[in-house]
Each structure stands twice: as structure tokens, then as C-alpha cells.
Design a protein around this motif. Structure first.
Motif, mmCIF file in Angstrom:
data_model
loop_
_atom_site.group_PDB
_atom_site.id
_atom_site.type_symbol
_atom_site.label_atom_id
_atom_site.label_comp_id
_atom_site.label_asym_id
_atom_site.label_seq_id
_atom_site.Cartn_x
_atom_site.Cartn_y
_atom_site.Cartn_z
ATOM 1 N N THR A 98 25.343 14.901 24.941
ATOM 2 C CA THR A 98 24.429 15.016 23.805
ATOM 3 C C THR A 98 24.458 13.712 23.019
ATOM 4 O OG1 THR A 98 26.162 15.931 22.390
ATOM 5 C CG2 THR A 98 24.815 17.514 23.593
ATOM 6 N N ARG B 298 22.387 11.914 19.303
ATOM 7 C CA ARG B 298 21.374 11.991 18.240
ATOM 8 C C ARG B 298 20.755 10.610 18.109
ATOM 9 N NH1 ARG B 298 22.426 16.991 15.355
ATOM 10 N NH2 ARG B 298 20.510 16.567 14.174
ATOM 11 N N ARG C 253 14.942 18.810 20.250
ATOM 12 C CA ARG C 253 15.813 18.376 21.358
ATOM 13 C C ARG C 253 14.982 18.025 22.587
ATOM 14 N NH1 ARG C 253 21.096 20.880 21.240
ATOM 15 N NH2 ARG C 253 20.722 21.857 23.253
ATOM 16 N N THR D 94 18.727 14.638 20.591
ATOM 17 C CA THR D 94 18.202 15.246 19.363
ATOM 18 C C THR D 94 17.656 14.108 18.508
ATOM 19 O OG1 THR D 94 19.881 16.958 19.483
ATOM 20 C CG2 THR D 94 18.788 16.671 17.367
ATOM 21 N N ASP E 248 16.202 12.488 15.048
ATOM 22 C CA ASP E 248 16.256 12.647 13.585
ATOM 23 C C ASP E 248 15.230 11.705 12.971
ATOM 24 O OD1 ASP E 248 18.467 14.450 13.465
ATOM 25 O OD2 ASP E 248 19.813 12.765 13.910
#
Ligand code: ZN
Ligand code: ZN
Length: 385
Positions: free
Chosen positions: A288, A290, A327, A347, A349
Motif C-alpha cells: 500500500t 498514499r 483507492r 490511495t 490524497d
């Protein structure tokens, strides 16, 4: 197998009627035939047949097991009358027959020490006759390993430094101070077990005085304090598979403590600690990350670059109207293990600038002026409450 001393007395090959170099299958065949012939079920009440059956079973217990047979052969080859015993050892002397003689063995001089170490050192750890009987599996050992995030993801071959029990190097497992010898136990005559007759039955129980070892150490070895066991540093090469997670335990078969008396080695249990990565996280085999994007990239759509763990950046297409916190999956850029190939989960932002240039402010003000509906309209009912 209660006491190896029986090995000196009994020729198991002769009992089974096979040659010393007989193949395992011939030994099994001979045993089956003899066991059938002397089986108590077919000779009820015949004590001689029962004795014969026991003898045959005891012989097969050793010769039918490759490791025990090898050990038996070694012990027999050494011979009770061999020079190593100084002629003082009479296997037929029976309990009490040793008259306080000591074995005159020469630890470590010619490999004899190892054999004797196995004989006399056995059971010390467990301290009982159960530990004295037959091959024993080595101990399971545990170790901690701290892994880099990337090493955990990819798998790694590394060297673990362990401290584990090993045969004492000073006394070679005998437990006796160098220059002294363990004395044959006076209570059991060195057999390690005591026979007790109770009516029809006869029990063997571990000797109370020597705890099944058959010997008494009067002057303990200073290194191991008489235990025959020493803590020693050890290096073990281990292969950690790809995709190991923080806190996961990996059992490495046969990499633990050495087996005793031909027994298999124990397992090594490695508890892995994985240090966090600066930008990547883990969700099973998925990685994962961001990634910040601008309002314009989110609103208008954009192709952005996202980092990967293994290779350089890859392109990710965001459609117009991409929401903050949404996502996005990049196939097969996660952790590759034997069972699967994970994805990279991105993900996004949306970043709100904390400072605006004049030009940016004007653009945002124009956007505000052109915005006619409130995103919060749905929060209120028709009455505006
Ligand atoms: Zn020692
Ligand atoms: Zn004893």
C-alpha cells in the motif's frame, strides 16, 4: 533398549539368525517369521516362548531401525574387551560385579570419547530413563530475526547467530572433570535401570541413584558443572521466504538442536520482526502507498507516476473527478510469493495548498464564483434544518 549395556551381551544378529550385513528387508523377514513362531498368543503359558518372543522383539527393535543398528554395530565393534575399557569391563559381571572399578577410557583420543559420550551423556538433559532410551529428537530452538521491509518482501538468505546446547567440549559429554572418570553406578551396576519383580510382572524403572545414566560423576566438569551440556554459539544459515509478515513465525524443519543417539534434529522457529518502510505499507501480499495529488489532477483527470518497491515509478491513470481517499490498484506490483502475486494499492490524497500565489488565488476565486451548488446540500432537509 533400556540399557545399551545389553548390546555388549547380546548378539542380535544371531538372535534373528541373519548375517551382520543383512539387508533391512531380510532382517524384517526373519523377525516376522520368528515373532510368529514364538508369539505368546500361539503358546499360551509357555514361558520359554514368551522369553524368546521378547528377545526377538528386542533384537528387531535395534536392527530394524537404521540409526540404532548403526550405533549398535559401532558399540559392538568397540567391544567390551577392547583396549579402551582397560580390560576392566566385564559385561557379564552383573550388578555389583564391578567392585568399584572405573572405566579407563580415553576421552577424545580416537573418537572413542564420542561413543562413550553418547552412552554416558545420554539422558543427562532429561535426567531420567525416558530420556535414556533410544534416539531422541533434538530440541526446538527459537530465534528472533529483524528484517528490512524490502528483505521481508523479497525473501532473504541470512545467517542467524544462536546460542544453543551442545555436548560439552571440555568433558565430551561425560560430565566428569578432565583427568577423572565417571564411576559405574553401584546401585544399578551401570545399567541405568532397576528391575523390580512384582508377582508375575517384572518392571524396569530408572535408577534412583544415577537417574538412568548408569554412572556417577564424583568430580564434575568445571565447564558444564557435570551436565555434559554446554551453551555454545552457533551460526545457522536460513532462507526466509518472500512475503513474511511482522510477527510471523517460520518453522525451519531440522535446523534446531542436534538429535541425540541418531535421533533427528529439532526445528528452528524464527520469529520475524519487519521494520516499517518510509512510504510503503503491507496488506497481506499487497503493498500500500498514499500518493498526494492536486485538486486539478483530481478534477480534470491525470496520469501520475507512483513509486514501486522493486522497480522505478509506474504510471497510474486517474479519471476526471477522482475523489480524495479513493483507492487504485496497480496489478502485480505487490509482493510476489510462491502462492500469489500481490498488487500495489494506491490511495490518493487531494492536497489543499496552504499558500496561494496571486494568480492561483484569482483562478480559485473564479472557480468559486462558477460553483453554483453546495456539496453540503444533501445534509439538510427541505426546511433547511
Ligand atoms: Zn563438561
Ligand atoms: Zn544407577
Amino acid at each position: 533398549m533400556a540399557a545399551q549395556r545389553e548390546w555388549f551381551e547380546k548378539d542380535y544378529y544371531q538372535i534373528l539368525g541373519v548375517a551382520k550385513d543383512a539387508a533391512p528387508k531380510d532382517i524384517t523377514k526373519a523377525y516376522r517369521k520368528l515373532a510368529r513362531e514364538s508369539h505368546p498368543d500361539t503358546h499360551p503359558g509357555d514361558a520359554a516362548a514368551e522369553e524368546r518372543f521378547k528377545e526377538v522383539s528386542a533384537a528387531y527393535d535395534v536392527l530394524g531401525d537404521e540409526a540404532k543398528r548403526k550405533e549398535y554395530d559401532e558399540v559392538r565393534a568397540l567391544g567390551p574387551m577392547g583396549g579402551g575399557f582397560g580390560g576392566g569391563f566385564n559385561p557379564n559381571a552383573g550388578p555389583g560385579g564391578f567392585g568399584g572399578q572405573t572405566f579407563d577410557f580415553n576421552v577424545g583420543a580416537d573418537g572413542l570419547g564420542d561413543v562413550l559420550g553418547q552412552m554416558f551423556g545420554r539422558g543427562r538433559r532429561g535426567g531420567g530413563a525416558s530420556a535414556a532410551a533410544g534416539p531422541q529428537r533434538g530440541d526446538d530452538l527459537s530465534a528472533n530475526l529483524t528484517l528490512d521491509f524490502a528483505d521481508a518482501a523479497h525473501g532473504i538468505t541470512t545467517t542467524l547467530h544462536l546460542t544453543s546446547d551442545a555436548q560439552c567440549s571440555t568433558c565430551h559429554g561425560s560430565g566428569a572433570k578432565p583427568g577423572t572418570q565417571p564411576k559405574v553406578c553401584s546401585l544399578c551396576g551401570g545399567r541405568g535401570v532397576i528391575d523390580e519383580n512384582q508377582g508375575f510382572f517384572s518392571f524396569s524403572s530408572p535408577c534412583r541413584q544415577c537417574h538412568g545414566t548408569g554412572v556417577i560423576v564424583e568430580e564434575p566438569c568445571p565447564t558444564c558443572r557435570g551436565t555434559g551440556i554446554e551453551r555454545r554459539p552457533r551460526e545457522v544459515q536460513v532462507r526466509i521466504p518472500a512475503g513474511v509478515a511482522d510477527g510471523q513465525r517460520i518453522r525451519l524443519k531440522g535446523r534446531g538442536g542436534p538429535g541425540r543417539n541418531g535421533g533427528p534434529a529439532g526445528d528452528l522457529i524464527v520469529e520475524c520482526r519487519v521494520t516499517p518502510h518510509r512510504i510503503f505499507g503491507r496488506d497481506g501480499d499487497n503493498l500500500t502507498v498514499r500518493v498526494p495529488i492536486t485538486f486539478a489532477e483530481a478534477a480534470l483527470g491525470s496520469t501520475i507516476e507512483v513509486p514501486t518497491l522493486d522497480a522505478g515509478p509506474v504510471k497510474l491513470r486517474l479519471k476526471a473527478g477522482t475523489q480524495s481517499g479513493s483507492r487504485h490498484r496497480v496489478r502485480h506490483k505487490g509482493i510476489q510469493t510462491k502462492r500469489s502475486h500481490g498488487d500495489l494499492i494506491v490511495t490518493v490524497d487531494v492536497q489543499v495548498p496552504t499558500e496561494l500565489s496571486d494568480e492561483q488565488r484569482q483562478a480559485v476565486e473564479s472557480l468559486a464564483a462558477a460553483t453554483t451548488s453546495s456539496p453540503r446540500a444533501g445534509l439538510f432537509d427541505a426546511a433547511g434544518r
